[in-house]
Design a protein around this motif. Structure first.
Motif, mmCIF file in Angstrom:
data_model
loop_
_atom_site.group_PDB
_atom_site.id
_atom_site.type_symbol
_atom_site.label_atom_id
_atom_site.label_comp_id
_atom_site.label_asym_id
_atom_site.label_seq_id
_atom_site.Cartn_x
_atom_site.Cartn_y
_atom_site.Cartn_z
ATOM 1 N N SER A 190 0.884 -1.238 -0.182
ATOM 2 C CA SER A 190 0.041 -0.074 0.061
ATOM 3 C C SER A 190 0.775 1.139 0.109
ATOM 4 C CB SER A 190 -0.894 0.074 1.255
ATOM 5 O OG SER A 190 -0.278 -0.286 2.291
ATOM 6 N N ILE A 191 0.226 2.284 -0.381
ATOM 7 C CA ILE A 191 1.152 3.743 -0.404
ATOM 8 C C ILE A 191 0.128 4.425 0.763
ATOM 9 C CG2 ILE A 191 1.640 5.568 -1.641
ATOM 10 C CD1 ILE A 191 2.069 3.723 -4.131
ATOM 11 N N THR A 192 0.822 5.225 1.173
ATOM 12 C CA THR A 192 0.326 6.203 2.143
ATOM 13 C C THR A 192 -0.262 7.486 1.718
ATOM 14 O OG1 THR A 192 1.148 5.274 4.227
ATOM 15 C CG2 THR A 192 0.234 7.568 4.447
ATOM 16 N N VAL A 193 -1.497 8.014 1.581
ATOM 17 C CA VAL A 193 -2.058 9.011 0.786
ATOM 18 C C VAL A 193 -2.557 10.032 1.900
ATOM 19 C CG1 VAL A 193 -2.139 7.984 -1.401
ATOM 20 C CG2 VAL A 193 -4.033 7.962 0.461
ATOM 21 N N GLY A 194 -2.369 10.048 3.184
ATOM 22 C CA GLY A 194 -2.781 10.695 4.055
ATOM 23 C C GLY A 194 -2.118 10.639 5.492
ATOM 24 N N LEU A 195 -1.934 11.635 6.029
ATOM 25 C CA LEU A 195 -1.554 11.629 7.668
ATOM 26 C C LEU A 195 -2.357 12.671 8.284
ATOM 27 C CD1 LEU A 195 2.273 12.152 6.699
ATOM 28 C CD2 LEU A 195 1.598 9.916 7.690
ATOM 29 N N ARG A 196 -2.455 12.313 9.563
ATOM 30 C CA ARG A 196 -2.746 12.984 10.487
ATOM 31 C C ARG A 196 -2.199 14.229 10.973
ATOM 32 N NH1 ARG A 196 -7.444 9.587 14.009
ATOM 33 N NH2 ARG A 196 -5.462 8.294 14.275
ATOM 34 N N GLY A 197 -2.749 15.354 11.584
ATOM 35 C CA GLY A 197 -1.951 16.450 12.030
ATOM 36 C C GLY A 197 -1.960 16.232 13.708
ATOM 37 N N TYR A 376 3.086 9.535 -7.963
ATOM 38 C CA TYR A 376 2.290 8.627 -7.222
ATOM 39 C C TYR A 376 2.439 7.252 -8.215
ATOM 40 C CZ TYR A 376 -0.990 5.377 -5.102
ATOM 41 O OH TYR A 376 -1.972 4.284 -4.436
ATOM 42 N N LYS A 377 2.049 7.486 -9.444
ATOM 43 C CA LYS A 377 2.328 6.413 -10.434
ATOM 44 C C LYS A 377 3.433 5.714 -10.518
ATOM 45 C CE LYS A 377 -1.076 7.889 -13.979
ATOM 46 N NZ LYS A 377 -1.190 9.187 -14.253
ATOM 47 N N ALA A 378 4.379 6.487 -10.395
ATOM 48 C CA ALA A 378 5.937 5.987 -10.053
ATOM 49 C C ALA A 378 6.092 4.979 -9.002
ATOM 50 C CB ALA A 378 6.991 6.953 -10.293
ATOM 51 N N ALA A 379 5.482 5.443 -8.114
ATOM 52 C CA ALA A 379 5.614 4.574 -6.863
ATOM 53 C C ALA A 379 4.857 3.266 -6.953
ATOM 54 C CB ALA A 379 5.302 5.306 -5.639
ATOM 55 N N SER A 380 3.735 3.423 -7.549
ATOM 56 C CA SER A 380 2.730 2.387 -7.547
ATOM 57 C C SER A 380 3.325 1.406 -8.409
ATOM 58 C CB SER A 380 1.182 2.914 -7.924
ATOM 59 O OG SER A 380 0.405 1.792 -8.343
#
Ligand code: BES
Ligand code: MN
Ligand code: MN
Length: 457
Positions: A190-197, A376-380
């Motif tokens: 999986s790739i993380t697309v959000g982090l909490r503050g 993102y595509k490169a990572a995916s």
């Protein structure tokens, strides 16, 4: 390309592990001043490693706190530039008695590297240094690269924020690449697309001016520990909603479609409970476990103390009680605003019989990164090549405060391509990182670079 990568890793993996062990042996605990020299020594070790891997202009940039290690390899100004960020500081190792091996004496057991920082973030950061070495030695570096490795992530990255603002030209890049997050499982990338503050505060409740005999005074004066517990209890209702007025005002509301999409990520509640020895889960009504720990804000007490906690019983009413409280924030909440709302509410619910004080600690803003960008595509595609499966985009509940600043100050999106597992026990005793994950990271990163360079053409 894959043959060269696999051969290089196969030939050098023993050394890759040995070098990581050297870093893991240095207790670079940024929170504890006792380790000051060790933290600085770690920065120096990274400098040496970056030079050995082939980086140019490697420098130790001093700050008001711990130094930032910078290095680069600029092969052609017309090619894109990837800025790699990571951190060399670690969380304190306590409680020490719960570690099976010494926290700074790395060992491999059952294919896992046990040490503080093995996963967060020395192991993951060092994958980038070794992947860079691999690209240099095999003549496959396809674009420019800059490294920025800091020593204060675990204490809020305040000085890195100042450094970023002051060095916009130096840090010019096309994307930021970070491995400081995780994957769902070794067979579910999986790739993380959000982090909490984060908004983090410390509170102090004062009752009488001195500790009192709990028999002579008990029942007739406010006990600050009892009061603090009541005040904390008032911060959530019976549905586990946070009661601070205005707390949810700015919270991003996801559509039913977005939530349904999120719900598709593989997850087993039974396994989740089993892994944590829980007979039941707990959280805000109306949300799933994965929503509770990613798209919803939280309020948690991280520590609470006061009065007598030694052996046996002491009959005392303490003068003061304390707690450390963190609130994890989601898009579009603001850390300063939430800290202010918390302080106002905490003061408003304090009975006249006590005095209260709220001291804000570090904060950080939430962030969502795009899952449609070239990077993102490169990572995916890179993960699809090395795991044999297309990674799932997921929002994480953790925080990396500098990521929002990379966007606001440098205008750059980050790709959060981490390789840790939730079960790696980061910040806990017996933190570990799979040898599989370490080597998989070193293998995947060169594909990211290649894909990013190709897709940017
Ligand atoms: N690497 C973690 C954050 C993380 C871990 C994000 C796993 C997503 C998945 C980072 O080092 C960390 O611990 N951050 C702190 C923030 C802080 C001390 C300001 C956190 O989240 O508590
Ligand atoms: Mn980290
Ligand atoms: Mn951490």
């Amino acid at each position: 390309m894959s043959k060269a990568i696999n051969e290089y890793i196969e030939t050098n993996k023993g050394r890759f592990l040995e070098e990581l062990f050297e870093l893991l042996r240095i207790p670079s605990v940024s929170a504890d001043p006792q380790y000051k020299n060790d933290v600085i020594r770690t920065a120096e070790a990274i400098r040496v490693n970056l030079i050995a891997a082939g980086a140019d202009n490697v420098e130790i940039c001093s700050t008001a706190g711990y130094p930032i290690v910078y290095g680069e390899k600029m092969i052609d100004p017309k090619l894109p530039t990837v800025l790699v960020y990571g951190h060399y500081d670690v969380q304190p190792a306590d409680p020490l008695e719960l570690w099976v091996f010494g926290p700074f004496e790395p060992v491999i057991k059952d294919g896992k590297i046990y040490a503080r920082g093995a996963c967060d973030d020395k192991g993951q950061m060092y994958m980038h240094v070794k992947a860079f070495e691999l690209m240099m030695r095999t003549n496959t570096l396809p674009c420019n690269v800059k490294f920025m490795i800091e020593g204060e992530e675990e204490v809020g990255s305040t000085n890195l924020g100042i450094f970023v603002k002051a060095n916009k030209e130096k840090l010019k890049a096309d994307v930021i690449l970070i491995s400081d997050t995780g994957i769902i499982a070794n067979d579910i990338p999986s790739i993380t697309v959000g982090l909490r503050g984060l908004s983090y505060v410390e509170v102090e409740v004062t009752g009488p001016s001195r500790d009192l005999h709990s028999g002579l005074y008990g029942g007739a004066v406010a006990n600050p520990i009892n009061i603090l517990c009541e005040m904390i209890a008032k911060m959530k209702d019976d549905k586990n909603h946070i009661t601070i007025p205005g707390f949810y005002d700015d919270v991003e509301i996801l559509s039913a479609e977005e939530r349904a999409e999120m719900g598709k990520a593989p997850f087993s509640l039974d396994e989740y409970k089993k892994a944590l020895s829980l007979s039941d889960i707990h959280g805000e009504e109306g949300y799933t476990t994965n929503e509770r720990n990613s798209i919803r804000p939280t309020l948690d007490v991280n520590g609470i103390w006061g009065g007598y906690t030694g052996e046996g019983a002491k009959t005392v009413i303490a003068s003061k009680a304390y707690a450390k409280i963190s609130m994890r924030l989601v898009p579009h909440q603001s850390s300063d605003k939430i800290t202010k709302l918390f302080s106002d509410y905490f003061e408003s619910i304090a009975p006249k019989s006590v005095k209260v004080k709220v001291t804000p600690h570090h904060g950080g803003e939430p962030v969502v990164t795009p899952s449609t960008s070239v990077a993102y595509k490169a990572a995916s595609m890179a993960m699809e090549t090395t795991f044999g499966k297309k990674p799932v985009p997921v929002r994480s509940g953790g925080s990396i405060p500098i990521v929002a600043m990379f966007k606001s100050e440098l205008g750059l999106d980050s790709v959060l391509m981490g390789f840790g597992l939730d079960s790696d026990a980061i910040h806990s005793p017996n933190e570990h990182y799979g040898v599989f994950n370490y080597l998989k990271g070193i293998e995947t990163i060169p594909y990211f670079f290649k894909n990013f360079a190709d897709l940017s053409k």
